[in-house]
Design a protein around this motif. Structure first.
Motif, PDB file in Angstrom:
ATOM      1  N   SER A 120      32.301  39.341  49.822  1.00 41.56           N
ATOM      2  CA  SER A 120      32.647  39.384  51.245  1.00 41.56           C
ATOM      3  C   SER A 120      33.756  40.403  51.517  1.00 41.56           C
ATOM      4  N   LYS A 121      34.704  40.516  50.585  1.00 38.82           N
ATOM      5  CA  LYS A 121      35.763  41.512  50.778  1.00 38.82           C
ATOM      6  C   LYS A 121      35.188  42.918  50.717  1.00 38.82           C
ATOM      7  N   ALA A 122      34.259  43.148  49.792  1.00 44.11           N
ATOM      8  CA  ALA A 122      33.620  44.457  49.698  1.00 44.11           C
ATOM      9  C   ALA A 122      32.882  44.798  50.984  1.00 44.11           C
ATOM     10  N   LEU A 123      32.124  43.851  51.514  1.00 44.07           N
ATOM     11  CA  LEU A 123      31.394  44.087  52.761  1.00 44.07           C
ATOM     12  C   LEU A 123      32.343  44.384  53.911  1.00 44.07           C
ATOM     13  N   SER A 124      33.473  43.670  53.943  1.00 41.41           N
ATOM     14  CA  SER A 124      34.425  43.872  55.040  1.00 41.41           C
ATOM     15  C   SER A 124      35.031  45.267  55.021  1.00 41.41           C
ATOM     16  N   LEU A 125      35.018  45.892  53.840  1.00 48.81           N
ATOM     17  CA  LEU A 125      35.565  47.238  53.703  1.00 48.81           C
ATOM     18  C   LEU A 125      34.498  48.316  53.877  1.00 48.81           C
ATOM     19  N   GLY A 126      33.275  47.889  54.207  1.00 53.45           N
ATOM     20  CA  GLY A 126      32.212  48.836  54.457  1.00 53.45           C
ATOM     21  C   GLY A 126      31.409  49.223  53.233  1.00 53.45           C
ATOM     22  N   VAL A 127      31.604  48.530  52.123  1.00 50.59           N
ATOM     23  CA  VAL A 127      30.820  48.804  50.920  1.00 50.59           C
ATOM     24  C   VAL A 127      29.372  48.376  51.165  1.00 50.59           C
ATOM     25  N   GLY A 128      28.414  49.142  50.669  1.00 49.93           N
ATOM     26  CA  GLY A 128      27.011  48.810  50.841  1.00 49.93           C
ATOM     27  C   GLY A 128      26.612  47.569  50.055  1.00 49.93           C
ATOM     28  N   PRO A 129      25.403  47.048  50.309  1.00 49.20           N
ATOM     29  CA  PRO A 129      24.957  45.807  49.663  1.00 49.20           C
ATOM     30  C   PRO A 129      24.975  45.852  48.135  1.00 49.20           C
ATOM     31  N   VAL A 130      24.507  46.954  47.550  1.00 53.24           N
ATOM     32  CA  VAL A 130      24.466  47.046  46.087  1.00 53.24           C
ATOM     33  C   VAL A 130      25.880  47.070  45.509  1.00 53.24           C
ATOM     34  N   GLY A 131      26.745  47.863  46.111  1.00 55.09           N
ATOM     35  CA  GLY A 131      28.129  47.915  45.655  1.00 55.09           C
ATOM     36  C   GLY A 131      28.830  46.580  45.827  1.00 55.09           C
ATOM     37  N   ALA A 132      28.562  45.902  46.946  1.00 58.85           N
ATOM     38  CA  ALA A 132      29.172  44.596  47.178  1.00 58.85           C
ATOM     39  C   ALA A 132      28.703  43.580  46.146  1.00 58.85           C
ATOM     40  N   LEU A 133      27.436  43.694  45.744  1.00 57.82           N
ATOM     41  CA  LEU A 133      26.914  42.811  44.703  1.00 57.82           C
ATOM     42  C   LEU A 133      27.663  43.030  43.393  1.00 57.82           C
ATOM     43  N   VAL A 134      27.874  44.287  43.034  1.00 56.88           N
ATOM     44  CA  VAL A 134      28.604  44.612  41.806  1.00 56.88           C
ATOM     45  C   VAL A 134      30.027  44.068  41.863  1.00 56.88           C
ATOM     46  N   VAL A 135      30.690  44.263  42.996  1.00 57.96           N
ATOM     47  CA  VAL A 135      32.061  43.776  43.151  1.00 57.96           C
ATOM     48  C   VAL A 135      32.095  42.243  43.060  1.00 57.96           C
ATOM     49  N   GLY A 136      31.105  41.591  43.667  1.00 56.57           N
ATOM     50  CA  GLY A 136      31.047  40.135  43.586  1.00 56.57           C
ATOM     51  C   GLY A 136      30.905  39.651  42.160  1.00 56.57           C
ATOM     52  N   VAL A 137      30.056  40.307  41.389  1.00 55.97           N
ATOM     53  CA  VAL A 137      29.868  39.915  39.985  1.00 55.97           C
ATOM     54  C   VAL A 137      31.144  40.170  39.191  1.00 55.97           C
ATOM     55  N   ILE A 138      31.793  41.297  39.435  1.00 61.87           N
ATOM     56  CA  ILE A 138      33.055  41.595  38.747  1.00 61.87           C
ATOM     57  C   ILE A 138      34.094  40.523  39.049  1.00 61.87           C
ATOM     58  N   GLY A 139      34.196  40.152  40.320  1.00 58.52           N
ATOM     59  CA  GLY A 139      35.148  39.110  40.691  1.00 58.52           C
ATOM     60  C   GLY A 139      34.828  37.775  40.050  1.00 58.52           C
ATOM     61  N   ALA A 140      33.533  37.479  39.929  1.00 63.83           N
ATOM     62  CA  ALA A 140      33.117  36.190  39.398  1.00 63.83           C
ATOM     63  C   ALA A 140      33.370  36.061  37.908  1.00 63.83           C
ATOM     64  N   ILE A 141      33.089  37.117  37.152  1.00 71.19           N
ATOM     65  CA  ILE A 141      33.140  37.005  35.689  1.00 71.19           C
ATOM     66  C   ILE A 141      34.368  37.667  35.072  1.00 71.19           C
ATOM     67  N   GLY A 142      35.157  38.381  35.887  1.00 72.04           N
ATOM     68  CA  GLY A 142      36.287  39.126  35.339  1.00 72.04           C
ATOM     69  C   GLY A 142      37.288  38.267  34.602  1.00 72.04           C
ATOM     70  N   GLY A 143      37.692  37.158  35.201  1.00 66.26           N
ATOM     71  CA  GLY A 143      38.677  36.285  34.564  1.00 66.26           C
ATOM     72  C   GLY A 143      38.159  35.692  33.268  1.00 66.26           C
ATOM     73  N   GLY A 144      36.886  35.275  33.254  1.00 67.67           N
ATOM     74  CA  GLY A 144      36.299  34.708  32.053  1.00 67.67           C
ATOM     75  C   GLY A 144      36.188  35.723  30.925  1.00 67.67           C
ATOM     76  N   MET A 145      35.850  36.970  31.277  1.00 68.53           N
ATOM     77  CA  MET A 145      35.760  38.020  30.259  1.00 68.53           C
ATOM     78  C   MET A 145      37.118  38.272  29.622  1.00 68.53           C
ATOM     79  N   LEU A 146      38.160  38.380  30.439  1.00 67.85           N
ATOM     80  CA  LEU A 146      39.501  38.608  29.906  1.00 67.85           C
ATOM     81  C   LEU A 146      39.960  37.426  29.058  1.00 67.85           C
ATOM     82  N   ARG A 147      39.625  36.220  29.485  1.00 63.11           N
ATOM     83  CA  ARG A 147      39.958  35.013  28.705  1.00 63.11           C
ATOM     84  C   ARG A 147      39.348  35.087  27.311  1.00 63.11           C
TER      85      ARG A 147
END
Length: 214
Positions: free
Chosen positions: A114-141
């Motif tokens: 949703s943050k990506a979309l609010s900044l004007g990022v396209g659907p594909v880019g927003a999907l990538v950002v959403g996945v990064i946000g979702a799994i980023g903490g777990g990957m670093l852990r």
């Protein structure tokens, strides 16, 4: 498909941070054979809580909310301490930690998309950002704990669950569904896919079986 301004309130971000800190500390405190001290457990909790948001904001070239929001670190740290205290109660309840992990993924994925979309990022880019946000903490852990990175392991479907949730939000927002409702659906979708994958053993085929033909 921009949604302006960013409609996810700091309160929702703090809920995600709190649950992330709790989940990370529960996992770290359960790694008793590694002899992780109190500070280490808190660090792992903070990593899960802050990692996805930090990576998301870096990718979006935005000031990291985990630094600029005064309450973010405090909530994450307090939740990590709580997770360490409660770990003995969850020691035999792997299902609860899996469920919490799925909810945390869903929340951070929905916030990121949703943050990506609010900044004007396209659907594909927003999907990538959403996945990064979702799994980023777990990957670093997993990297800090020297564990196999969950997203790369057979039988997890982490990225699929994260992508399904973020994708559902993007589609719903495209049909003018309010972002908060779309976000709730995204969390439910991510949680459901992740838990069903664990319960029914859904997985992609292992790469060596494809190469060998067996």
């Amino acid at each position: 498909m921009a949604i302006a301004p960013f409609q996810v309130t700091l309160g929702i971000e703090l809920v995600a941070a709190g649950l992330g800190g709790l989940q990370g500390a529960l996992i770290a405190a359960g790694e008793r054979h590694r002899r992780i001290d109190v500070l280490g457990v808190i660090v792992i909790g903070l990593t899960v809580s802050l990692g996805g948001s930090l990576l998301r904001d870096v990718v979006l070239n935005q000031p990291p909310v985990v630094i600029w929001a005064n309450w973010y670190l405090l909530v994450a740290a307090a939740s990590a301490i709580l997770g360490m205290i409660l770990q003995p109660l969850f020691a035999r309840a792997d299902w609860a930690i899996t469920g919490l992990d799925a909810v945390v993924m869903g929340l951070f994925g929905a916030i990121g998309a949703s943050k990506a979309l609010s900044l004007g990022v396209g659907p594909v880019g927003a999907l990538v950002v959403g996945v990064i946000g979702a799994i980023g903490g777990g990957m670093l852990r997993d990297l800090i704990l020297a564990r196999p990175v969950s997203i790369l392991q057979v039988g997890t479907l982490y990225a699929v669950a994260a992508g399904a949730g973020a994708g559902s939000l993007i589609v719903l927002v495209g049909f003018d569904v309010p972002v908060l409702i779309a976000g709730l659906v995204a969390v439910v979708v991510t949680t459901a896919v992740r838990i069903l994958a664990v319960v029914f053993g859904w997985a992609f085929p292992e790469q060596r079986s494809l190469i060998s033909g067996h």
